[in-house]
Design a protein around this motif. Structure first.
Motif, PDB file in Angstrom:
ATOM      1  N   LEU A  59      21.020  12.317  43.363  1.00  0.00           N
ATOM      2  CA  LEU A  59      21.666  13.582  43.691  1.00  0.00           C
ATOM      3  C   LEU A  59      22.247  14.210  42.427  1.00  0.00           C
ATOM      4  O   LEU A  59      22.839  13.522  41.585  1.00  0.00           O
ATOM      5  N   TYR A  60      22.107  15.541  42.319  1.00  0.00           N
ATOM      6  CA  TYR A  60      22.669  16.295  41.190  1.00  0.00           C
ATOM      7  C   TYR A  60      23.364  17.546  41.735  1.00  0.00           C
ATOM      8  O   TYR A  60      23.047  18.037  42.824  1.00  0.00           O
ATOM      9  N   ARG A  61      24.305  18.015  40.949  1.00  0.00           N
ATOM     10  CA  ARG A  61      24.967  19.272  41.302  1.00  0.00           C
ATOM     11  C   ARG A  61      24.695  20.299  40.216  1.00  0.00           C
ATOM     12  O   ARG A  61      25.075  20.099  39.045  1.00  0.00           O
ATOM     13  N   VAL A  62      24.059  21.392  40.573  1.00  0.00           N
ATOM     14  CA  VAL A  62      23.859  22.507  39.652  1.00  0.00           C
ATOM     15  C   VAL A  62      25.140  23.349  39.660  1.00  0.00           C
ATOM     16  O   VAL A  62      25.609  23.773  40.732  1.00  0.00           O
ATOM     17  N   GLU A  63      25.723  23.568  38.502  1.00  0.00           N
ATOM     18  CA  GLU A  63      26.996  24.274  38.397  1.00  0.00           C
ATOM     19  C   GLU A  63      26.799  25.531  37.533  1.00  0.00           C
ATOM     20  O   GLU A  63      26.631  25.446  36.322  1.00  0.00           O
ATOM     21  N   TYR A  64      26.827  26.654  38.204  1.00  0.00           N
ATOM     22  CA  TYR A  64      26.607  27.928  37.531  1.00  0.00           C
ATOM     23  C   TYR A  64      27.871  28.771  37.707  1.00  0.00           C
ATOM     24  O   TYR A  64      28.286  29.069  38.834  1.00  0.00           O
ATOM     25  N   THR A  65      28.493  29.133  36.589  1.00  0.00           N
ATOM     26  CA  THR A  65      29.739  29.910  36.602  1.00  0.00           C
ATOM     27  C   THR A  65      29.524  31.217  35.848  1.00  0.00           C
ATOM     28  O   THR A  65      28.963  31.221  34.745  1.00  0.00           O
ATOM     29  N   VAL A  66      29.962  32.315  36.430  1.00  0.00           N
ATOM     30  CA  VAL A  66      29.834  33.617  35.775  1.00  0.00           C
ATOM     31  C   VAL A  66      31.167  34.359  35.854  1.00  0.00           C
ATOM     32  O   VAL A  66      31.979  34.119  36.755  1.00  0.00           O
ATOM     33  N   ARG A  67      31.375  35.251  34.901  1.00  0.00           N
ATOM     34  CA  ARG A  67      32.577  36.099  34.873  1.00  0.00           C
ATOM     35  C   ARG A  67      32.160  37.533  34.595  1.00  0.00           C
ATOM     36  O   ARG A  67      31.201  37.792  33.876  1.00  0.00           O
ATOM     37  N   ASP A  68      32.941  38.454  35.165  1.00  0.00           N
ATOM     38  CA  ASP A  68      32.661  39.856  34.877  1.00  0.00           C
ATOM     39  C   ASP A  68      33.428  40.302  33.633  1.00  0.00           C
ATOM     40  O   ASP A  68      34.048  39.484  32.949  1.00  0.00           O
ATOM     41  N   VAL A  69      33.389  41.584  33.335  1.00  0.00           N
ATOM     42  CA  VAL A  69      34.038  42.109  32.128  1.00  0.00           C
ATOM     43  C   VAL A  69      35.525  42.248  32.396  1.00  0.00           C
ATOM     44  O   VAL A  69      35.936  42.953  33.327  1.00  0.00           O
ATOM     45  N   PRO A  70      36.378  41.615  31.608  1.00  0.00           N
ATOM     46  CA  PRO A  70      37.818  41.711  31.845  1.00  0.00           C
ATOM     47  C   PRO A  70      38.365  43.047  31.370  1.00  0.00           C
ATOM     48  O   PRO A  70      37.748  43.747  30.584  1.00  0.00           O
ATOM     49  N   PHE A  71      39.559  43.384  31.847  1.00  0.00           N
ATOM     50  CA  PHE A  71      40.231  44.579  31.344  1.00  0.00           C
ATOM     51  C   PHE A  71      41.554  44.159  30.714  1.00  0.00           C
ATOM     52  O   PHE A  71      41.600  43.715  29.593  1.00  0.00           O
ATOM     53  N   ASP A  72      42.647  44.250  31.445  1.00  0.00           N
ATOM     54  CA  ASP A  72      43.930  43.828  30.882  1.00  0.00           C
ATOM     55  C   ASP A  72      44.458  42.591  31.604  1.00  0.00           C
ATOM     56  O   ASP A  72      45.645  42.328  31.626  1.00  0.00           O
ATOM     57  N   SER A  73      43.540  41.838  32.224  1.00  0.00           N
ATOM     58  CA  SER A  73      43.923  40.603  32.908  1.00  0.00           C
ATOM     59  C   SER A  73      42.723  39.670  32.870  1.00  0.00           C
ATOM     60  O   SER A  73      41.714  39.945  32.231  1.00  0.00           O
ATOM     61  N   GLN A  74      42.834  38.561  33.577  1.00  0.00           N
ATOM     62  CA  GLN A  74      41.731  37.607  33.603  1.00  0.00           C
ATOM     63  C   GLN A  74      40.540  38.184  34.353  1.00  0.00           C
ATOM     64  O   GLN A  74      40.698  38.916  35.328  1.00  0.00           O
ATOM     65  N   PRO A  75      39.325  37.875  33.907  1.00  0.00           N
ATOM     66  CA  PRO A  75      38.142  38.395  34.597  1.00  0.00           C
ATOM     67  C   PRO A  75      37.966  37.736  35.955  1.00  0.00           C
ATOM     68  O   PRO A  75      38.493  36.654  36.222  1.00  0.00           O
ATOM     69  N   ASN A  76      37.242  38.395  36.813  1.00  0.00           N
ATOM     70  CA  ASN A  76      36.858  37.791  38.085  1.00  0.00           C
ATOM     71  C   ASN A  76      35.763  36.763  37.830  1.00  0.00           C
ATOM     72  O   ASN A  76      34.838  36.995  37.047  1.00  0.00           O
TER      73      ASN A  76
END
Length: 929
Positions: free
Chosen positions: A885-902
């Protein structure tokens, strides 16, 4: 009423209004002017201009040009000169040729009536004028005084009134004659007597008019002239037309010694309240005095409001405390120096325009699409802002809340309060803007711009994610055989109780709906679906009933590169419009307040301050606090332009905003440097007082990427050389068709939750939860990615797999970077129970670099912050050397502005089988057969 044509000169009464004006609301409208009914009272007073005192057309900016020329149409008794300007037949006029002719140029002989046979002369004949709210101030109703020459004549030069405007100009300019006849009394009506009017009423519809009174005083003496010749004169009293030298003569060679002082008083009209202080008036009238003064904005501060994507305005920035404060809406308050302004006047109104970016681009099937016509478009495109539901303001928690009908399960009121707002997309206009105006794209080739525009429209959001009735609204508005803006007005005219006062049916108000349903249903499959949607919209309107608001609004593409909402016309109802009268330094004023509820400001779902479109110049972005600092030192000046506090310098605001009137254009997308320091969505409230005088207030909207659907979306595809493709991803909100729902289950507890479109805000870790799709009318799909573990999708060790991962955000989806600023890919080995082991597969990126993760960010080389160069798509090859068994881990972030990105995680398990397993043997046998 502003900008009305200056009325023709005429012999009629005039009306008016003032801060302490006479209330004529209880007086019959058709008698408010005519206090002197010529059929009953042939004499009286009148003014020029007729009935309405306005400024001279060529001196509209000069308050001193608002002059009424007041004329007495009455003479000392028993002489009768009335509105017909004729000397009555009861007397005869003789020209005095005696030694007293300098003082008494005319002698009057009475030929009928009580004093028949007597002769009279007159002196000290004065027409004493009294004006309501008269005084010396700049805002007075005028100056009381008297007219009449040093010597009396029975004549009045009526023909001189034709050039009344020339005499008014002489008064304003301070040179030349002030009147064409000594009996004329010029008065500057500086104070407005104008409550505004409604509908098609004329100015007598004003509920307050200025009262004007005239008292005639004179001395009269009986005389016995000699040398009488001829029969005397009566008739036309205009001595510029008749030959006065031909009038019969008589001689008076000595002044009389016995005089009687007289004043002529008459009964005043009902409701007339003005007093002379002398026991009454000879004649009275009412006059309308136009209000030209625009109301004053009580706060010229340029404010910044904000809300989340797909939401509405919820907060305002307080510059004093340097914090964001919860707010129930945008408040626009101004004061009017006319306290009699009537809210019932349809000139008293306010409206809102605001920018909504250009990311909310949707498409629907074109019912007229012809596949055999190469010029026919398969889709129709439109800008769309989703509606808001009926809400209540929670004062304790300072927030708007949906109305909950029950708690278990939670059921909410589905009544739509505002929206949707929509309008046609303008592909050609967009191309022209980006190619020729946009400071970034205009430097690129036409081919690059065309590619960008094509990409925008190719990636337009699927309109099938919208409710059928809302799609029906779109079809109705976008049909180009009639103006979409006009259709919006028709819809509001039907749904607004204040406009549809007779409760007319939808069929009577908008027969075009039924016509379109019939026509579309005959156009084939696409047409039948469109007809069905329009029919749903009709049902929606009928079931929703009438509203207190203008619920719908139009969206247009403006030359500033933005799609813009409006104008949204506000209602004069409780909660939206309030007024009160106050006294400030002895002057009564009316304070008027318009409130735009936050949920009425529908905010874009796909455009925010982290958007490339917000600042494509590459300049550094500033925090909301800094934006507020940059705007706080600007005020709207008396000249209607924006200025820095304490200076006369222009603030650098584009010309579109340098008009404090009815201008509804918006700020250009990229102004000068100052304008790039504030959020690029602007709103403007235009307001007019009861008389149509306009003022406005501008501000800015900051849309934060924190609303529903603000997390980026991602999917992963695993394929082998045999053509086996395995795609894993939770569909984005706009990818679901209306009615589809996400079913999220906790495998441990068995607890299941159901989420409508945009309601699921969690991550997509498919190793800790099961996510399925409930397809509207088609049942529930198996859990997403589950087939990679159960064996329905087979992966084997020592097999070369092509793994690709894709990500896109709700913002900037039309760009190559698709709103993504960061991604990371890892594959972690799990134990037999599915728990993480901390052991990661060695991955090789496209450049041949090997590591336990593939990770890229726009803030690191080679991109160094350049969004345009960032490629969010990931592709690599991988071979699993061991089964398990394996876990594929894909993480993405959007463009930040004046706080942490989503951030969004897509985690899912894969089961890698042993190459020697029975399953592989069976599969190979099946392939050979």
């Amino acid at each position: 009423m502003v900008n009305r044509i200056w009325l023709a000169l005429a012999l009629v009464c005039v009306l008016g209004v003032t801060a302490f004006a006479a209330d004529v609301s209880t007086i019959a409208t058709d008698t408010r002017y005519d206090t002197n009914d010529t059929s009953k009272s042939p004499t009286g007073i009148m003014s020029i201009p007729k009935n309405e005192i306005r400024r001279l057309p060529d001196m509209i900016d000069k308050p001193e040009s608002q002059i009424g020329m007041w004329i007495p149409m009455v003479e000392p008794e028993p002489v009768v000169r009335g509105f017909d300007n004729r000397i009555g037949s009861n007397v005869r006029v003789y020209r005095n040729t005696g030694s007293t002719k300098a003082k008494f140029p005319y002698l009057i002989k009475v030929v009928s009536g009580t004093d028949a046979g007597k002769w009279f002369v007159y002196r000290n004949v004065k027409f004493n004028w009294t004006f309501e709210d008269a005084g010396d101030g700049e805002k007075s109703g005028g100056t009381n005084g008297a007219s009449g020459g040093d010597v009396w004549t029975p004549f009045y030069k009526a023909s001189g009134a034709e050039k009344a405007a020339n005499y008014m100009r002489n008064i304003v300019n301070g040179s030349g004659d002030r009147a064409w006849d000594p009996k004329v009394y010029p008065n500057n009506h500086a104070k407005p007597f104008d409550s505004g009017i409604s509908g098609d009423a004329d100015t007598r519809g004003s509920t307050v008019l200025q009262e004007v009174g005239m008292l005639l005083t004179y001395d009269r003496a009986a005389v016995n002239p000699t040398g009488v010749s001829g029969d005397g004169y009566y008739g036309n009293a205009d001595d510029s037309i008749i030959d006065v030298e031909s009038i019969s003569t008589a001689q008076l060679n000595s002044e009389p010694s016995t005089w009687e002082s007289k004043k002529l008083t008459n009964t005043m009209p009902e409701g007339f309240a003005l007093e002379s202080g002398e026991g009454g008036f000879t004649a009275a009238n009412r006059v309308y005095v136009e209000d030209y003064t625009p109301p004053s904005v009580r706060s010229t501060e340029v404010k910044i409001y904000r809300g989340g994507t797909g939401g509405f305005v919820e907060e305002v920035f307080e510059k004093g405390s340097n914090t964001w404060k919860k707010v129930n809406g945008i408040v626009y308050e101004y004061e009017d120096d006319n306290p009699n302004a009537a809210a019932s006047s349809d000139r008293l109104k306010a409206s809102l325009n605001y920018e909504c970016g250009n990311g909310d681009l949707y498409k629907l099937d074109n019912p007229y699409y012809n596949p055999d016509d190469p010029t026919s478009e398969p889709f129709i495109y439109f800008a769309y802002l989703a509606p808001t539901y009926k809400m209540n303001w929670n004062d304790g928690e300072s927030k708007w809340e949906r109305i909950k009908l029950s708690d278990n399960p939670p059921v909410y009121d589905e009544t739509i309060a505002y929206g949707p707002y929509l309008g046609p997309a303008k592909k050609a206009e967009e191309f022209d803007y980006y190619k020729n105006i946009d400071p970034n794209w205009s430097r690129k080739s036409a081919e690059e711009v065309e590619d960008f525009i094509s990409n925008r429209y190719a990636n337009a959001y699927n309109g099938k994610s919208i409710a059928p009735w809302a799609r029906g609204l779109a079809y109705f508005i976008l049909d180009e055989r009639n103006s979409g803006l006009l259709k919006i007005k028709l819809l509001n005219a039907y749904i607004n109780k204040g406009k549809n006062t007779k409760n007319e049916s939808l069929e009577a108000k908008i027969p075009e709906l039924d016509a379109m349903i019939k026509e579309y249903s005959e156009l084939g499959d696409r047409g039948k679906k469109a007809a069905s949607d329009i029919a749903e919209f009709k049902k929606h309107l009928q079931s929703a009933g009438l509203s207190d608001y203008n619920r719908f609004s139009y969206i247009e593409f403006k030359d500033g590169g933005r799609y813009c909402v409006g104008p949204i016309e506000f209602e004069k109802i409780a909660g939206i419009y309030e007024e009160k009268n106050v006294t400030d330094n002895g002057q009564e004023k009316k304070i008027q307040r318009w409130t735009i509820p936050g949920p009425r400001m529908l905010l874009p779902k796909h455009y925010a301050v982290n958007s490339t479109e917000w600042d494509s110049t590459g300049g550094s972005r500033l925090s909301g606090e800094q934006m507020a600092t940059d705007t706080q030192n600007f005020v709207l000046g008396q000249d209607g332009k924006w200025h820095r506090v304490g200076t006369a310098a222009d603030a650098g605001v584009p010309l579109e905003l340098q008009v404090a009137g009815t201008n509804s254009n918006f700020i250009e997308k990229h102004g000068d440097d100052w304008m790039q320091k504030v959020p690029d969505l602007m709103f403007k409230v235009d307001a007019a007082d009861c008389c149509g005088n306009n003022t406005n207030q501008v501000g800015f909207l900051k849309v934060n990427d924190n609303g529903e659907g603000s997390k980026p979306n991602c999917e992963c595809e695993i394929s082998d050389s045999n053509g086996n493709d395995h795609v894993v991803g939770v569909p984005a909100e706009d990818a679901l068709e209306y009615g589809d729902k996400l079913i999220v289950k906790d495998p441990k507890s068995g607890e299941t939750s159901e989420y409508g479109q945009g309601a699921y805000l969690g991550d997509n870790d498919l190793t800790t939860k099961e996510i399925s799709i409930s397809k509207h009318g088609e049942g529930v799909t198996p859990p997403i990615g589950n087939d990679l573990v159960t064996g329905d999708k087979l992966l084997y060790e020592d097999t070369r797999f092509n793994i690709s991962a894709h990500a896109w955000d709700n913002i900037d989806n039309f760009y190559k970077h698709r709103g993504i600023s960061y991604y990371k890919m890892q594959i972690q080995e799990l134990d037999a129970n599915g728990n993480p082991t901390g052991k990661f597969e060695l991955l090789e990126d496209e450049n041949g670099n090997k590591a336990e993760k593939i990770e890229k960010s726009i803030f690191e080389p080679p991109y160094n912050g350049s969004l345009a160069q960032f490629k969010p798509d990931l592709k690599f090859y991988h071979i699993f050397r061991n089964p398990g068994l394996y876990r594929v881990e894909y993480t993405v972030r959007d463009v930040p502005f004046d706080s942490q990105p989503n951030e969004q995680n897509l985690f899912f398990r894969v089961k890698v089988l042993d190459l020697k397993s029975d399953a592989r043997t069976i599969e190979d046998m099946n392939k050979r057969q």
